[in-house]
Design a protein around this motif. Sequence first.
Motif, PDB file in Angstrom:
ATOM      1  N   THR A   1       0.833  -1.203   0.000  1.00  0.00           N
ATOM      2  CA  THR A   1       0.000   0.000   0.000  1.00  0.00           C
ATOM      3  C   THR A   1       0.871   1.257   0.000  1.00  0.00           C
ATOM      4  O   THR A   1       0.364   2.362   0.032  1.00  0.00           O
ATOM      5  CB  THR A   1      -0.973   0.041   1.197  1.00  0.00           C
ATOM      6  OG1 THR A   1      -0.232  -0.118   2.393  1.00  0.00           O
ATOM      7  CG2 THR A   1      -2.008  -1.051   1.098  1.00  0.00           C
ATOM      8  N   LEU A   2       2.190   1.060  -0.024  1.00  0.00           N
ATOM      9  CA  LEU A   2       3.095   2.187  -0.279  1.00  0.00           C
ATOM     10  C   LEU A   2       3.105   2.416  -1.790  1.00  0.00           C
ATOM     11  O   LEU A   2       2.739   1.519  -2.549  1.00  0.00           O
ATOM     12  CB  LEU A   2       4.508   1.846   0.221  1.00  0.00           C
ATOM     13  CG  LEU A   2       4.668   1.769   1.742  1.00  0.00           C
ATOM     14  CD1 LEU A   2       6.025   1.186   2.101  1.00  0.00           C
ATOM     15  CD2 LEU A   2       4.526   3.144   2.361  1.00  0.00           C
ATOM     16  N   PRO A   3       3.520   3.601  -2.221  1.00  0.00           N
ATOM     17  CA  PRO A   3       3.512   3.826  -3.675  1.00  0.00           C
ATOM     18  C   PRO A   3       4.641   3.083  -4.389  1.00  0.00           C
ATOM     19  O   PRO A   3       5.553   3.679  -4.942  1.00  0.00           O
ATOM     20  CB  PRO A   3       3.649   5.349  -3.809  1.00  0.00           C
ATOM     21  CG  PRO A   3       4.170   5.824  -2.511  1.00  0.00           C
ATOM     22  CD  PRO A   3       3.849   4.816  -1.472  1.00  0.00           C
ATOM     23  N   VAL A   4       4.593   1.763  -4.331  1.00  0.00           N
ATOM     24  CA  VAL A   4       5.555   0.895  -5.015  1.00  0.00           C
ATOM     25  C   VAL A   4       4.752  -0.031  -5.906  1.00  0.00           C
ATOM     26  O   VAL A   4       3.779  -0.615  -5.452  1.00  0.00           O
ATOM     27  CB  VAL A   4       6.299  -0.014  -4.010  1.00  0.00           C
ATOM     28  CG1 VAL A   4       7.451  -0.713  -4.684  1.00  0.00           C
ATOM     29  CG2 VAL A   4       6.766   0.754  -2.810  1.00  0.00           C
ATOM     30  N   SER A   5       5.154  -0.181  -7.159  1.00  0.00           N
ATOM     31  CA  SER A   5       4.423  -1.118  -8.009  1.00  0.00           C
ATOM     32  C   SER A   5       4.868  -2.529  -7.659  1.00  0.00           C
ATOM     33  O   SER A   5       5.931  -2.737  -7.059  1.00  0.00           O
ATOM     34  CB  SER A   5       4.692  -0.817  -9.475  1.00  0.00           C
ATOM     35  OG  SER A   5       6.026  -1.132  -9.780  1.00  0.00           O
TER      36      SER A   5
ATOM     37  N   ALA B   1      -7.078   1.300   0.072  1.00  0.00           N
ATOM     38  CA  ALA B   1      -5.625   1.442   0.140  1.00  0.00           C
ATOM     39  C   ALA B   1      -4.914   0.781  -1.033  1.00  0.00           C
ATOM     40  O   ALA B   1      -3.714   0.942  -1.193  1.00  0.00           O
ATOM     41  CB  ALA B   1      -5.107   0.849   1.449  1.00  0.00           C
TER      42      ALA B   1
ATOM     43  N   LEU C   1      -1.169   4.100  -8.007  1.00  0.00           N
ATOM     44  CA  LEU C   1       0.002   4.699  -7.368  1.00  0.00           C
ATOM     45  C   LEU C   1      -0.282   6.125  -6.913  1.00  0.00           C
ATOM     46  O   LEU C   1       0.107   6.527  -5.817  1.00  0.00           O
ATOM     47  CB  LEU C   1       1.197   4.679  -8.314  1.00  0.00           C
ATOM     48  CG  LEU C   1       1.846   3.299  -8.513  1.00  0.00           C
ATOM     49  CD1 LEU C   1       3.036   3.418  -9.455  1.00  0.00           C
ATOM     50  CD2 LEU C   1       2.291   2.701  -7.195  1.00  0.00           C
TER      51      LEU C   1
ATOM     52  N   ARG D   1      -2.291   5.973  -3.819  1.00  0.00           N
ATOM     53  CA  ARG D   1      -1.491   5.556  -2.662  1.00  0.00           C
ATOM     54  C   ARG D   1      -0.573   6.682  -2.180  1.00  0.00           C
ATOM     55  O   ARG D   1      -0.258   6.754  -1.003  1.00  0.00           O
ATOM     56  CB  ARG D   1      -0.651   4.326  -3.018  1.00  0.00           C
ATOM     57  CG  ARG D   1      -1.475   3.048  -3.004  1.00  0.00           C
ATOM     58  CD  ARG D   1      -0.597   1.858  -3.213  1.00  0.00           C
ATOM     59  NE  ARG D   1      -0.798   1.262  -4.519  1.00  0.00           N
ATOM     60  CZ  ARG D   1       0.022   0.364  -5.055  1.00  0.00           C
ATOM     61  NH1 ARG D   1       1.088  -0.022  -4.417  1.00  0.00           N
ATOM     62  NH2 ARG D   1      -0.233  -0.140  -6.245  1.00  0.00           N
ATOM     63  N   ARG D   2      -0.140   7.531  -3.140  1.00  0.00           N
ATOM     64  CA  ARG D   2       0.712   8.648  -2.724  1.00  0.00           C
ATOM     65  C   ARG D   2      -0.044   9.638  -1.853  1.00  0.00           C
ATOM     66  O   ARG D   2       0.517  10.255  -0.946  1.00  0.00           O
ATOM     67  CB  ARG D   2       1.274   9.369  -3.949  1.00  0.00           C
ATOM     68  CG  ARG D   2       2.558   8.762  -4.411  1.00  0.00           C
ATOM     69  CD  ARG D   2       3.200   9.529  -5.558  1.00  0.00           C
ATOM     70  NE  ARG D   2       3.926   8.547  -6.353  1.00  0.00           N
ATOM     71  CZ  ARG D   2       3.591   8.172  -7.574  1.00  0.00           C
ATOM     72  NH1 ARG D   2       2.552   8.730  -8.165  1.00  0.00           N
ATOM     73  NH2 ARG D   2       4.283   7.266  -8.193  1.00  0.00           N
TER      74      ARG D   2
ATOM     75  N   VAL E   1      10.938   5.216   0.227  1.00  0.00           N
ATOM     76  CA  VAL E   1       9.968   4.625  -0.693  1.00  0.00           C
ATOM     77  C   VAL E   1       8.983   5.686  -1.165  1.00  0.00           C
ATOM     78  O   VAL E   1       8.572   5.701  -2.319  1.00  0.00           O
ATOM     79  CB  VAL E   1       9.204   3.461  -0.021  1.00  0.00           C
ATOM     80  CG1 VAL E   1       8.049   3.018  -0.892  1.00  0.00           C
ATOM     81  CG2 VAL E   1      10.130   2.299   0.233  1.00  0.00           C
ATOM     82  N   ARG E   2       8.646   6.591  -0.259  1.00  0.00           N
ATOM     83  CA  ARG E   2       7.693   7.633  -0.617  1.00  0.00           C
ATOM     84  C   ARG E   2       8.364   8.773  -1.379  1.00  0.00           C
ATOM     85  O   ARG E   2       7.713   9.744  -1.752  1.00  0.00           O
ATOM     86  CB  ARG E   2       7.006   8.170   0.632  1.00  0.00           C
ATOM     87  CG  ARG E   2       6.046   7.157   1.250  1.00  0.00           C
ATOM     88  CD  ARG E   2       4.882   7.831   1.902  1.00  0.00           C
ATOM     89  NE  ARG E   2       3.875   6.881   2.347  1.00  0.00           N
ATOM     90  CZ  ARG E   2       2.789   6.556   1.647  1.00  0.00           C
ATOM     91  NH1 ARG E   2       2.581   7.106   0.467  1.00  0.00           N
ATOM     92  NH2 ARG E   2       1.923   5.700   2.116  1.00  0.00           N
TER      93      ARG E   2
END
Lengths: 244, 310
Positions: A87-91, B48, B70, B73-74, B101-102
């Motif tokens: 759910t982090l912005p990682v594909s 989410a 994406l 999620r950001r 990561v962010r």
Amino acid sequence: MSPMAAVVRRELRSYFVTPVAYVFLVIFLALAGILTFYAGDFYERGQADLQPFFAMHPWLYLILVPAVSMRLWAEEAKSGTQELLLTLPVSLWQAMLGKFLAAWLFVGLALALTFPVWITVNYLGTPDNGVIVAGYLGSWLMAGAFLAIGACVSTLTRSQVVAFILTALVCVLLILAGQAQVMDFFQGTLPRKLVNAAAHLSLLRHFEAIARGVLDVRDLLYFVFTIVAWLVAGVLVLDLKRMR
Amino acid sequence: MIETDQLTRCYGHLTAVDALSIRAEPGQVLGLLGPNGAGKSTAMRMIAGFLAPTSGTARVCGHDVRRESLAARRALGYLPEGAPSYGEMTVREFLVFIARVRGLREDHGRRRFDDVVGRLQLETVLEQCIDTLSKGLRRRVGLAQAILHDPPVLMLDEPTDGLDPNQKHAVRRLIDAMARERTILISTHLLEEVHALCNRVVIIAQGKLLADATPAELEARSRYHGAVSFSAPGSGVSQEMLGRLPQVAGVEVDPLDGRITVFPRPGERILEPVERLLREQGLEVSEIQLERGRLDEVFRQITLGAEAAA
């Protein structure tokens, strides 16, 4: 820093803050040494090369690589961190590739630490160092193929034990596919073409070709395709799990 | 802003979330309330981006979670149920990983890090492994992770579950402080939390939306809303006399402690008449209370009613 690089760094760190890295490195180096010098007739052959050393690698990886790859996704699924990571912005691609690259770099480090064997053989004689470099490259590629298989299998289960066993099973099939004894066994029962096709899938055959110092594009592509195919399969499994 | 549009999720034959349409605006703390297994976590996981909807969709700040996952999620800070985190990392390493990561840039990331660590009072445990922390601290680390990028939308799945009363209070104060200008969606099965935090409540059971109202509106649905209760030990207050008041619908006596509750007829105010009657009769009461309504009763009524209908 890109999200993928962040994943690579985190994964690499996690190897070294837990005992995993040290246990792996010690056992890998000890086994690589013992197998080469005792089981591999390193001295008796009277030749200055690393053939006996590299010949042991498929079997060494069979046990040790699944131990590295089993945790890649199974552990995250079990502990719930997968929900955090995904759910982090990682594909899915970045996450999968990040984990794979970290594991591959780690095994690469283990492989690099076998350099005393290389020094030894240079001290004892004058080996063809080009062949040795090719051997290392082939060995690392093979480890990558095993790791990609393990990364894919690890997405299938929450149990690291199941991931280990399944990965080892797939790997042993890929090693055995090209062995002469196995080929002979199936020669009578299966169509000749099928047996030959299976033989071409054999990891061992492609690895041995590279380790002999013959850098054929087809052998290199075999490993690249194997790695990519298993990683794609792993990403597909992860995506399916979101749907299911 | 969070919007869900006919959001649906099936597991085989089971429909965990059933055509759920809710909407939370900036400045709002929306409470997603429901019994265990109502589909709260499943709904949040779809918003989410951890689970794909079977049908319908959700939008976070206008970004569709199916097509612009994406981007959605950001914009979102998310605390999953149980606040999972990488146990072998120290708090500092973990938060730095999240910042990377962010994609937070060095100086901005450091400012955010200091801000969040200060807000959640994590200074003293920065170098400790997350595995060694207490449950309350781990929850705070999870919250820190969720707000590190200063998201416009915050989604917290049972943020105070399993915490002691002091820790609950601290977490609620924190959420309260962040509520302005942000959209916050929290899930809970604790009714006290709704009072303490939310300015709107959505009640779901078996995946279906059953109520969407302010806490006050929900309380008004309770039969206790506007009721008057008092204790008059040993005074022999006559229930009949209270029942004869024109505004009163009924009288109940608690069999355990003898507390008397007087219920009003719809739309009537009964505090004054009851007090007058007690005075006229010369009866001593220790204290008298006007009830706002009981959320737990409304909650039971709504969710059990849905189960009975199903």
